[in-house]
Write a protein that holds these residues in place. Sequence first.
Motif, PDB file in Angstrom:
ATOM      1  N   PHE A   1      -2.367  15.750   2.277  1.00 30.40           N
ATOM      2  CA  PHE A   1      -3.046  15.068   3.388  1.00 30.40           C
ATOM      3  C   PHE A   1      -3.411  13.628   3.033  1.00 30.40           C
ATOM      4  O   PHE A   1      -3.292  12.720   3.862  1.00 30.40           O
ATOM      5  N   LEU A   2      -3.858  13.397   1.804  1.00 29.29           N
ATOM      6  CA  LEU A   2      -4.320  12.069   1.399  1.00 29.29           C
ATOM      7  C   LEU A   2      -3.314  11.341   0.514  1.00 29.29           C
ATOM      8  O   LEU A   2      -3.673  10.370  -0.158  1.00 29.29           O
ATOM      9  N   LYS A   3      -2.075  11.787   0.534  1.00 27.36           N
ATOM     10  CA  LYS A   3      -1.074  11.214  -0.359  1.00 27.36           C
ATOM     11  C   LYS A   3      -0.888   9.714  -0.124  1.00 27.36           C
ATOM     12  O   LYS A   3      -0.658   8.951  -1.055  1.00 27.36           O
ATOM     13  N   GLU A   4      -1.020   9.285   1.126  1.00 28.87           N
ATOM     14  CA  GLU A   4      -0.822   7.868   1.452  1.00 28.87           C
ATOM     15  C   GLU A   4      -1.865   6.968   0.778  1.00 28.87           C
ATOM     16  O   GLU A   4      -1.616   5.776   0.568  1.00 28.87           O
ATOM     17  N   LEU A   5      -3.018   7.533   0.449  1.00 29.53           N
ATOM     18  CA  LEU A   5      -4.054   6.724  -0.202  1.00 29.53           C
ATOM     19  C   LEU A   5      -3.642   6.291  -1.602  1.00 29.53           C
ATOM     20  O   LEU A   5      -4.199   5.334  -2.143  1.00 29.53           O
ATOM     21  N   GLU A   6      -2.682   6.995  -2.173  1.00 31.43           N
ATOM     22  CA  GLU A   6      -2.219   6.646  -3.518  1.00 31.43           C
ATOM     23  C   GLU A   6      -1.515   5.292  -3.538  1.00 31.43           C
ATOM     24  O   GLU A   6      -1.357   4.684  -4.595  1.00 31.43           O
ATOM     25  N   GLU A   7      -1.089   4.819  -2.361  1.00 29.89           N
ATOM     26  CA  GLU A   7      -0.377   3.534  -2.277  1.00 29.89           C
ATOM     27  C   GLU A   7      -1.344   2.340  -2.285  1.00 29.89           C
ATOM     28  O   GLU A   7      -0.922   1.193  -2.436  1.00 29.89           O
ATOM     29  N   ILE A   8      -2.641   2.594  -2.122  1.00 29.57           N
ATOM     30  CA  ILE A   8      -3.597   1.491  -1.974  1.00 29.57           C
ATOM     31  C   ILE A   8      -3.866   0.817  -3.314  1.00 29.57           C
ATOM     32  O   ILE A   8      -4.125   1.478  -4.319  1.00 29.57           O
ATOM     33  N   ALA A   9      -3.820  -0.507  -3.313  1.00 35.33           N
ATOM     34  CA  ALA A   9      -4.279  -1.301  -4.462  1.00 35.33           C
ATOM     35  C   ALA A   9      -5.685  -1.778  -4.121  1.00 35.33           C
ATOM     36  O   ALA A   9      -5.911  -2.361  -3.055  1.00 35.33           O
ATOM     37  N   TYR A  10      -6.625  -1.552  -5.015  1.00 35.32           N
ATOM     38  CA  TYR A  10      -8.035  -1.803  -4.701  1.00 35.32           C
ATOM     39  C   TYR A  10      -8.519  -3.154  -5.223  1.00 35.32           C
ATOM     40  O   TYR A  10      -9.690  -3.301  -5.569  1.00 35.32           O
ATOM     41  N   ASN A  11      -7.640  -4.145  -5.242  1.00 31.43           N
ATOM     42  CA  ASN A  11      -8.011  -5.448  -5.805  1.00 31.43           C
ATOM     43  C   ASN A  11      -7.596  -6.620  -4.919  1.00 31.43           C
ATOM     44  O   ASN A  11      -7.357  -7.717  -5.405  1.00 31.43           O
TER      45      ASN A  11
END
Length: 458
Positions: free
Chosen positions: A205-215
Motif C-alpha cells: 500500500f505504501l510502496k510509492e513512499l519509498e520513492e520520496i527523497a526527504y531533502n
Amino acid sequence: MKIYLYTCALVFILASCVKEQRNDFIILQGKVLNKKSNTLRLSSLCYSYSHDIPLNEDGTFVDTIRTKADNLMLYYGGHLTYMYLESGDDIHLTFDVKDYNNTVTFTGAGAAYNNYLLQKRKRVSEVLSDVKNIYLLNEVDFKETQKKLESELLKLLKNTKYFPATYIEKEKRNIKYYTLNNLNKYQVNHIYQTKNNDFRVSDAFLKELEEIAYNNGEDYIFSYDYSSLVDSYCQQQAREISASLNIDEDVAYLKAVNMLSNQKIKNIICYKKAKNGITYTADVENYYAEYIKGSTNEVNNKEITKNYNALKIVAKGKPSPEFTDYENFDNSTTSLSDLKGKYLYIDVWATWCGPCKREIPFLKKIESRYHDKNIEFVSISIDNPEDRNKWRQMVEKENLGGVQLLADNAFNSKFVQDYLIKGIPRFILLDPQGNIVMANAPRPSDDKLIALLATLSL
C-alpha cells in the motif's frame, strides 16, 4: 513637447521606483461582508508564522506581508481559504460570511494563483461528493479514489493558463505529494473511523513512499503535503532512535531531523519544534544540544538559546520560582512558601482549556491513590481574574480536590512566566524543600507519573 516628454519620463521613472520598492513585500487587502468578528488570522503552511489582520468597522482590511513567497491559510469565522502569495502581489479578497463558499473572490496582481487554489479545492469536493467518509473505504477503493483525485487535479492544472513553468512543475510535484500524504495518513484514520485497532495496511500500500527523497528544500517550502511527509518520516525515525538509544522521543526527533542533508529544511523544522517544544521537554540539555547542532539560523538560535538559558533556572534540583498570595478557593490566600514540607504536584490549567479538563478524572484518581501520602496536589488556574466566577463554578461543579488557586495575572503571572509555560495543561513536581524535581512532570493520564512517584519517599 519637451515638457510633455519630460513629464512622461518622470512618470515612468516614478512608476519604476514604486514597482522596485514594492518588490520585497505583498499587499493583501479586501472586504468582509456581514462580518462576525474583527480579525482575520493569517498563518503560514511552512514557517512558524501567524498573525491577525484587523478589520475596520465596514469590514475592509489591508495588510503588508514581507516574504518572497509563501503558501498560507486565512481563517475567519470557521472558514478557511488557502492562498499562495509572491513578492509584488497586490491581492484583493472579498467574501460574504453568509455565503462564504460562493462569494470568495480574488482580484489584482497574484489573483490567478489563488483563484486556481479555490478551483482546486472545489474539484476535490466534486470528486468526493459521493463518498460519505473516505477513511471508511477499504484500501483498494481508497487508493483508487486518490488516483482519480490526482488525475483530476493534474487536468485542472493543465487547463489553467498563463502560469510560469516553474510554478507548474512545483505544483505537479505538490499534487503527487498530496496523493502520497493521503496514503500515508490512511491507516491511522481508518483505525480511528472503524475503531479497529488491529487494522494494518498491506505491505504494497505504501510502496510509492519509498520513492520520496526527504531533502528537497524547494518542495518543503512550497508543498504542505511534502513537509507533512518529511515530518512523518522523521517521527518514524525518532521512534526507532528512541527505542534503540533509550532517549526521550522529542530529543530523538531532533536527532532524526539532523540526519537530513538539506540545511534549509533542518533550520525550519528545528525552529518550529523548539520554539515551544523546548519548554515541554523533560531533557532540556540534550534537546538544546540537538537543536543547536541542527540549526544555522542565527536569529532563531538567539531566541532558542534565550529560552534555554531561562529554562536552566528551573532545572532539576533548582529552587522553584515563587508565587505569593494567590487567591484560594476557600477565600484565603496561599503562597508557595505556605506549602513547603510536602512534595507538590502542581497543575497549571484553565477552565477554557479542553486538554486540561480531560485530565481531571485522571487527576482525581491520582489524588485518591495518594491521599494519605506526603504529597499535596495544587491546581493553579490561569483564568483571567475577571473570570474568577467561572473558575469557582467549575471547581465546585467538578468537586475538585487538593489546593485550588487562581493565579494573579493569568498567562502573564510571574510564576507562569518564570517556568516559561507556553501551553497548558502543565504539571510541575517539587520536593518538600521547594526544589524542582521535574519542571515538566508527566500528566495524570500518563503511566509515567505513577513510575515517577514510586521513586519518591512518600
